[in-house]
Motif scaffolding. Structure first.
Motif: not given
Length: 203
Positions: A36-37, A105-106, A110-114, A191-195
């Protein structure tokens, strides 16, 4: 008279399982913090999540490292250690040159995935390991132990190689679930998501 409940056979996925696997994973990860991020928009999540999982499937299906059960109702997508041979023709999907990420991806997606991929990659160990990239069960088939079953198939391969297994999770509750299955936290990301990055040593 009681009837014994039998667990369906665990099988290695083939390209013909692609649609069933993607349907399972898109449904299983609809509330996952990482997905969802990456794909926060409700309307476009199903499409982009299918593209995301499709890329992972295509890159690994010819490496004999995707285990399924129940006709794809539960799936474990594993990445073998670097350097293992790939059993695939040169033009197999996900092996040879494919369509660029920019076409799938737009720019913001794309920036979030990468960005997420780079953050996780930087946190992973430098020694060889088997990587449990995706473990998911369709919501209609939860509670049957199928997820743990397909996970164990990959753990057996890692053990046969004498190598540890690695996974990451963004669900705090999953950390304890994985601990009970023999995994331990080795590091975490804020970041970018607690993991949490977890490892299961070779057995």
């Amino acid at each position: 008279m009681s009837t014994a409940v039998t667990t369906p056979e665990i099988t290695l996925a083939t390209p013909t399982d692609r649609d069933a696997v993607l349907a399972t994973l898109v449904a299983a990860f609809v509330k996952d913090p990482i997905l969802r991020h990456l794909f926060p928009d409700e309307d476009t999540y199903p499409h982009y999540a299918a593209v995301f999982f499709g890329d992972l499937f295509d890159k690994r299906v010819h490496r004999s490292s995707i285990w399924t059960i129940g006709g794809g109702a539960s799936v474990a997508i594993w990445e073998p250690p670097a350097g293992q041979p790939v059993d695939a023709p040169p033009d197999a999907p996900g092996v040879g040159p494919g369509s660029p990420e920019e076409a799938r991806y737009p720019a913001d997606v794309l920036a979030r995935v990468r960005g997420y991929g780079e953050a996780v990659h930087a946190a992973l160990p430098t020694y060889p390991f088997w990587y449990l990239g995706v473990l998911g069960t369709h919501p209609d088939s939860t509670g049957r132990g199928w997820g743990r079953a397909v996970m164990r198939a990959g753990l057996a391969r890692a053990a046969a190689d004498g190598l540890p297994a690695i996974l990451e999770t963004s669900y705090p509750a999953n950390v304890e679930l994985y601990r009970r299955a023999g995994w331990e936290v080795v590091t975490s990301l804020s970041e970018p998501v607690p993991t949490w990055i977890m490892q299961q040593p070779p057995r």
